[in-house]
Design a protein around this motif. Structure first.
Motif, PDB file in Angstrom:
ATOM      1  N   GLY A 112      12.321   5.609  -1.357  1.00 43.54           N
ATOM      2  CA  GLY A 112      13.638   6.425  -1.749  1.00 43.54           C
ATOM      3  C   GLY A 112      13.535   6.494  -3.425  1.00 43.54           C
ATOM      4  N   ALA A 113      13.008   5.378  -3.813  1.00 44.61           N
ATOM      5  CA  ALA A 113      13.019   5.541  -5.334  1.00 44.61           C
ATOM      6  C   ALA A 113      11.987   6.536  -5.990  1.00 44.61           C
ATOM      7  CB  ALA A 113      12.764   4.075  -5.994  1.00 44.61           C
ATOM      8  N   LEU A 114      10.675   6.506  -5.267  1.00 36.84           N
ATOM      9  CA  LEU A 114       9.692   7.301  -5.540  1.00 36.84           C
ATOM     10  C   LEU A 114      10.129   8.838  -5.315  1.00 36.84           C
ATOM     11  CD1 LEU A 114       6.451   5.492  -4.433  1.00 36.84           C
ATOM     12  CD2 LEU A 114       7.454   5.530  -6.744  1.00 36.84           C
ATOM     13  N   VAL A 115      10.702   9.003  -4.298  1.00 40.77           N
ATOM     14  CA  VAL A 115      11.045  10.468  -4.093  1.00 40.77           C
ATOM     15  C   VAL A 115      11.958  10.977  -4.983  1.00 40.77           C
ATOM     16  CG1 VAL A 115      12.114  11.851  -2.345  1.00 40.77           C
ATOM     17  CG2 VAL A 115      10.389  10.336  -1.576  1.00 40.77           C
ATOM     18  N   ASP A 116      13.240  10.050  -5.139  1.00 38.89           N
ATOM     19  CA  ASP A 116      14.338  10.365  -6.398  1.00 38.89           C
ATOM     20  C   ASP A 116      13.495  10.751  -7.576  1.00 38.89           C
ATOM     21  OD1 ASP A 116      16.032  10.158  -4.475  1.00 38.89           O
ATOM     22  OD2 ASP A 116      16.721   8.252  -5.064  1.00 38.89           O
ATOM     23  N   ALA A 117      12.703   9.656  -8.147  1.00 35.64           N
ATOM     24  CA  ALA A 117      11.994  10.035  -9.367  1.00 35.64           C
ATOM     25  C   ALA A 117      11.167  11.418  -9.261  1.00 35.64           C
ATOM     26  CB  ALA A 117      11.030   8.809  -9.755  1.00 35.64           C
ATOM     27  N   ALA A 118      10.283  11.490  -8.325  1.00 40.60           N
ATOM     28  CA  ALA A 118       9.745  12.997  -8.239  1.00 40.60           C
ATOM     29  C   ALA A 118      10.638  14.175  -8.483  1.00 40.60           C
ATOM     30  CB  ALA A 118       8.855  13.061  -7.069  1.00 40.60           C
ATOM     31  N   ASN A 119      11.799  14.032  -7.688  1.00 45.06           N
ATOM     32  CA  ASN A 119      12.776  14.958  -7.763  1.00 45.06           C
ATOM     33  C   ASN A 119      13.475  15.251  -9.086  1.00 45.06           C
ATOM     34  OD1 ASN A 119      12.959  16.573  -5.426  1.00 45.06           O
ATOM     35  ND2 ASN A 119      13.905  14.806  -4.159  1.00 45.06           N
ATOM     36  N   GLY A 120      13.724  13.788  -9.712  1.00 45.24           N
ATOM     37  CA  GLY A 120      14.264  13.871 -11.015  1.00 45.24           C
ATOM     38  C   GLY A 120      13.425  14.627 -11.972  1.00 45.24           C
ATOM     39  N   ALA A 121      12.140  14.402 -11.696  1.00 46.38           N
ATOM     40  CA  ALA A 121      11.269  15.072 -12.917  1.00 46.38           C
ATOM     41  C   ALA A 121      11.076  16.448 -12.660  1.00 46.38           C
ATOM     42  CB  ALA A 121       9.723  14.189 -12.813  1.00 46.38           C
ATOM     43  N   GLY A 122      11.706  16.887 -11.781  1.00 51.31           N
ATOM     44  CA  GLY A 122      11.575  18.398 -11.275  1.00 51.31           C
ATOM     45  C   GLY A 122      11.295  18.755 -10.046  1.00 51.31           C
ATOM     46  N   GLY A 123      10.954  17.856  -9.315  1.00 54.10           N
ATOM     47  CA  GLY A 123      10.547  18.153  -7.781  1.00 54.10           C
ATOM     48  C   GLY A 123       9.795  19.625  -7.521  1.00 54.10           C
ATOM     49  N   GLU A 124       8.774  19.639  -8.267  1.00 57.16           N
ATOM     50  CA  GLU A 124       8.126  21.105  -8.186  1.00 57.16           C
ATOM     51  C   GLU A 124       7.409  21.235  -6.861  1.00 57.16           C
ATOM     52  OE1 GLU A 124       5.912  22.023 -11.647  1.00 57.16           O
ATOM     53  OE2 GLU A 124       7.739  21.554 -12.970  1.00 57.16           O
ATOM     54  N   ASP A 125       7.189  20.261  -6.007  1.00 58.93           N
ATOM     55  CA  ASP A 125       6.328  20.435  -4.898  1.00 58.93           C
ATOM     56  C   ASP A 125       7.073  19.404  -3.850  1.00 58.93           C
ATOM     57  OD1 ASP A 125       4.325  21.035  -3.263  1.00 58.93           O
ATOM     58  OD2 ASP A 125       2.633  19.907  -4.248  1.00 58.93           O
ATOM     59  N   ASN A 126       6.468  19.602  -2.659  1.00 64.72           N
ATOM     60  CA  ASN A 126       6.979  18.643  -1.573  1.00 64.72           C
ATOM     61  C   ASN A 126       6.231  17.275  -1.573  1.00 64.72           C
ATOM     62  OD1 ASN A 126       5.697  21.079   0.755  1.00 64.72           O
ATOM     63  ND2 ASN A 126       7.602  21.078  -0.189  1.00 64.72           N
TER      64      ASN A 126
ATOM     65  N   TYR B 136       1.013  -1.033  -0.030  1.00 62.94           N
ATOM     66  CA  TYR B 136      -0.077   0.101  -0.233  1.00 62.94           C
ATOM     67  C   TYR B 136       0.964   1.227  -0.157  1.00 62.94           C
ATOM     68  CZ  TYR B 136      -4.059  -3.051   0.692  1.00 62.94           C
ATOM     69  OH  TYR B 136      -4.786  -4.291   0.440  1.00 62.94           O
ATOM     70  N   LEU B 137       0.508   2.267  -0.645  1.00 62.33           N
ATOM     71  CA  LEU B 137       1.265   3.511  -0.834  1.00 62.33           C
ATOM     72  C   LEU B 137       0.097   4.728  -0.319  1.00 62.33           C
ATOM     73  CD1 LEU B 137       3.200   5.404  -1.895  1.00 62.33           C
ATOM     74  CD2 LEU B 137       2.482   5.135  -4.119  1.00 62.33           C
ATOM     75  N   LEU B 138       0.661   5.503   0.407  1.00 63.07           N
ATOM     76  CA  LEU B 138      -0.062   6.883   0.752  1.00 63.07           C
ATOM     77  C   LEU B 138       0.895   7.772   0.131  1.00 63.07           C
ATOM     78  CD1 LEU B 138      -1.254   6.261   4.154  1.00 63.07           C
ATOM     79  CD2 LEU B 138      -2.672   6.355   1.971  1.00 63.07           C
ATOM     80  N   CYS B 139       0.494   8.755  -0.558  1.00 60.14           N
ATOM     81  CA  CYS B 139       1.543   9.761  -1.214  1.00 60.14           C
ATOM     82  C   CYS B 139       0.665  11.268  -1.475  1.00 60.14           C
ATOM     83  CB  CYS B 139       2.027   9.408  -2.510  1.00 60.14           C
ATOM     84  SG  CYS B 139       0.869   9.209  -3.853  1.00 60.14           S
ATOM     85  N   SER B 140       1.354  12.171  -1.285  1.00 57.72           N
ATOM     86  CA  SER B 140       1.158  13.840  -1.650  1.00 57.72           C
ATOM     87  C   SER B 140       0.992  14.007  -3.162  1.00 57.72           C
ATOM     88  CB  SER B 140       1.778  14.743  -1.025  1.00 57.72           C
ATOM     89  OG  SER B 140       3.200  14.553  -1.252  1.00 57.72           O
ATOM     90  N   ASP B 141       0.490  15.148  -3.568  1.00 51.20           N
ATOM     91  CA  ASP B 141       0.649  15.066  -5.181  1.00 51.20           C
ATOM     92  C   ASP B 141       1.726  15.730  -5.632  1.00 51.20           C
ATOM     93  OD1 ASP B 141       0.461  17.764  -3.879  1.00 51.20           O
ATOM     94  OD2 ASP B 141      -0.640  18.562  -5.768  1.00 51.20           O
ATOM     95  N   GLY B 142       2.898  15.829  -4.684  1.00 55.29           N
ATOM     96  CA  GLY B 142       4.120  16.140  -5.043  1.00 55.29           C
ATOM     97  C   GLY B 142       4.907  14.784  -5.694  1.00 55.29           C
ATOM     98  N   LEU B 143       4.468  13.764  -5.535  1.00 57.15           N
ATOM     99  CA  LEU B 143       4.943  12.441  -6.206  1.00 57.15           C
ATOM    100  C   LEU B 143       3.805  12.234  -7.382  1.00 57.15           C
ATOM    101  CD1 LEU B 143       6.363   9.715  -6.397  1.00 57.15           C
ATOM    102  CD2 LEU B 143       4.208   8.492  -5.442  1.00 57.15           C
ATOM    103  N   THR B 144       2.643  12.457  -7.498  1.00 56.17           N
ATOM    104  CA  THR B 144       1.664  11.967  -8.726  1.00 56.17           C
ATOM    105  C   THR B 144       1.652  13.103  -9.677  1.00 56.17           C
ATOM    106  OG1 THR B 144      -0.238  12.800  -7.281  1.00 56.17           O
ATOM    107  CG2 THR B 144       0.100  10.446  -7.236  1.00 56.17           C
ATOM    108  N   SER B 145       2.074  14.338  -9.203  1.00 53.58           N
ATOM    109  CA  SER B 145       2.167  15.439 -10.227  1.00 53.58           C
ATOM    110  C   SER B 145       3.368  15.216 -11.132  1.00 53.58           C
ATOM    111  CB  SER B 145       1.944  16.750  -9.762  1.00 53.58           C
ATOM    112  OG  SER B 145       2.835  16.903  -8.877  1.00 53.58           O
ATOM    113  N   MET B 146       4.418  14.442 -10.594  1.00 50.48           N
ATOM    114  CA  MET B 146       5.730  14.354 -11.048  1.00 50.48           C
ATOM    115  C   MET B 146       5.862  13.000 -11.741  1.00 50.48           C
ATOM    116  SD  MET B 146       7.501  17.273 -10.621  1.00 50.48           S
ATOM    117  CE  MET B 146       6.249  18.053 -11.406  1.00 50.48           C
ATOM    118  N   VAL B 147       5.280  12.036 -11.351  1.00 54.15           N
ATOM    119  CA  VAL B 147       5.615  10.394 -11.796  1.00 54.15           C
ATOM    120  C   VAL B 147       4.355   9.994 -12.191  1.00 54.15           C
ATOM    121  CG1 VAL B 147       6.685   8.629 -11.157  1.00 54.15           C
ATOM    122  CG2 VAL B 147       7.438  10.588 -10.207  1.00 54.15           C
ATOM    123  N   ARG B 148       4.080   9.253 -13.250  1.00 57.30           N
ATOM    124  CA  ARG B 148       2.971   8.712 -13.880  1.00 57.30           C
ATOM    125  C   ARG B 148       2.842   7.268 -12.932  1.00 57.30           C
ATOM    126  NH1 ARG B 148       1.515   9.651 -19.423  1.00 57.30           N
ATOM    127  NH2 ARG B 148       2.481  11.567 -19.857  1.00 57.30           N
TER     128      ARG B 148
END
Ligand code: CA
Length: 307
Positions: free
Chosen positions: A214-228, A182-194
């Motif tokens: 770690g991989a999900l946070v890295d991917a969101a930052n890698g895509a721009g990291g526009e949000d928390n 199970y994954l809970l996440c803020s839109d800072g992940l889902t707006s950056m990573v499909r």
């Protein structure tokens, strides 16, 4: 069956100065809250939501009880904002999961555009519906999912905790199976990573929540990291729930203490719920609408009284 390994990670991202997200990773309770409002207000709102959940969740059972707890959190944030003009209008999303290991169910309470997902049998399923402008336009057929991904106002939410005296809370119960993640996440992940990439990254992490986070946070930052960016991950495994977990104290888990599954938690060294804050971004639009509506409402009331 029982909760296996669990892990949580929050990151300010690449653009924001503060982290306004909050999370709870305290089995059997898991939650993400994404605060909004100027200055420190969003941070306060999301932290209040997380704290309100942690205080009482372990006494509860069932989705309606979780929804009621979310409504209590709403009341607490709303009243806090009434008493402090510097945080007026603050709000937060919240998506909370309370696991009942004996029943094999998860109760979910949800407001806003943070999300709950389940990975089962190699497929990713979104369990919550976003309360956002674009999600509503997609549901009514006026926007395609692809258009929604690029929409300039995709971070505008239509429901939040703390901005009004009452809030409508989605309450649902899902059945769990051993092997689920199970994954809970803020839109800072889902707006950056499909979604497809989220699934691929979790697959590549071999279902390990800590590596996956770690991989999900890295991917969101890698895509721009526009949000928390905040992610909470936990797995469900075969076996009896350990008695110690059933009687567990609701102690807090900070980002630095990301949970090794099932192991006893070290005593918290930080305040009960440590969460952070960042800029309001597109949320300001929704916020401004709420403030304007409140101003008009009070004018109408005044006008009525004056006559
Ligand atoms: Ca956000």
């Amino acid at each position: 069956m029982r909760i296996g390994r669990a892990s949580a990670l929050t990151d300010t991202g690449r653009r924001r100065l503060q982290n306004e997200d909050a999370f709870v990773c305290d089995p059997p309770l898991f939650a993400v809250a994404d605060g909004m409002g100027g200055a420190q207000a969003g941070e306060i709102a999301s932290r209040l939501a997380a704290a309100a959940l942690e205080e009482r969740a372990l006494e509860l059972r069932g989705a309606e009880a979780v929804a009621e707890l979310v409504r209590e959190a709403n009341d607490r944030i709303f009243r806090h904002a009434l008493g402090d003009p510097t945080v007026a209008g603050m709000g937060t999303t919240v998506t909370a999961m309370l696991v009942d290991e004996r029943a094999g169910t998860i109760a979910i309470g949800h407001v806003g555009d943070s999300r709950a997902y389940r990975v089962r049998g190699g497929e990713l399923a979104q369990l919550t519906a976003d309360h956002s402008l674009v999600a509503e336009l997609v549901r009514s057929g006026r926007l395609s999912p692809e258009e929604a991904e690029q929409h300039p106002h995709r971070s505008v939410i239509t429901r939040a905790l703390g901005t009004e005296a009452q809030v409508e809370v989605d309450a649902l119960t899902v059945s769990m199976l051993p092997g689920d993640l199970y994954l809970l996440c803020s839109d800072g992940l889902t707006s950056m990573v499909r979604d497809a990439d989220i699934l691929a990254l979790l697959d590549a992490a071999g279902g390990d929540p800590e590596r996956g986070a770690g991989a999900l946070v890295d991917a969101a930052n890698g895509a721009g990291g526009e949000d928390n960016i905040t992610v909470v991950l936990f797995e469900v495994i075969d076996g009896e729930p350990p008695p110690s977990e059933l009687a567990a104290e609701p102690d807090a888990v900070t980002a630095e203490q990301a949970v090794p599954g099932g192991a006893p938690q070290p005593p918290p060294t930080a305040p009960p719920v440590r969460r952070h804050g960042a800029g309001a971004g597109g949320r300001r639009l929704a916020l401004a609408a709420v403030v304007a509506a409140a101003a008009v409402a009070s004018l109408l009331v005044w006008w009525g009284i004056a006559r």
